[in-house]
Design a protein around this motif. Structure first.
Motif, PDB file in Angstrom:
ATOM      1  N   MET A   1       0.840  -1.183   0.000  1.00  0.00           N
ATOM      2  CA  MET A   1       0.000   0.000   0.000  1.00  0.00           C
ATOM      3  C   MET A   1       0.887   1.249   0.000  1.00  0.00           C
ATOM      4  N   VAL A   2       0.511   2.212  -0.804  1.00  0.00           N
ATOM      5  CA  VAL A   2       1.256   3.457  -0.912  1.00  0.00           C
ATOM      6  C   VAL A   2       0.667   4.468   0.069  1.00  0.00           C
ATOM      7  N   THR A   3       1.545   5.061   0.867  1.00  0.00           N
ATOM      8  CA  THR A   3       1.122   6.094   1.802  1.00  0.00           C
ATOM      9  C   THR A   3       1.614   7.441   1.296  1.00  0.00           C
ATOM     10  N   ILE A   4       0.720   8.398   1.260  1.00  0.00           N
ATOM     11  CA  ILE A   4       1.064   9.725   0.765  1.00  0.00           C
ATOM     12  C   ILE A   4       1.190  10.674   1.954  1.00  0.00           C
ATOM     13  N   ASP A   5       2.301  11.373   2.003  1.00  0.00           N
ATOM     14  CA  ASP A   5       2.529  12.392   3.023  1.00  0.00           C
ATOM     15  C   ASP A   5       1.767  13.643   2.584  1.00  0.00           C
TER      16      ASP A   5
END
Length: 74
Positions: A1-5
């Motif tokens: 899963m990609v986490t976006i700041d």
């Protein structure tokens, strides 16, 4: 899963908006000078310049990447 700041995404969006608005602000400056020379009303031009300057403030209140994507100078 990609986490976006989100904070970093806001800064990136602000930079993009600044680049996009620069030529538009310059164009409004020309319109303003011409309107002043002609003695015309400059209210709409001033309002557009304010809108363009304040566009990056919308990034501060965005709560999602989708909201950031929706912010546009046009």
């Amino acid at each position: 899963m990609v986490t976006i700041d989100l904070d970093k995404a806001k800064e990136i969006k602000k930079q993009s908006l600044r680049q996009q608005r620069q030529p538009l602000l310059e164009e409004q400056d020309v319109f303003f000078m011409r309107a002043q020379e002609a003695g015309a009303d400059t209210t709409a031009i001033i309002n557009e310049k304010i809108r363009l300057r304040d566009i990056t403030k919308l990034c501060d209140t965005a709560t999602s990447v989708e909201e950031l994507k929706a912010i546009s100078v046009s």
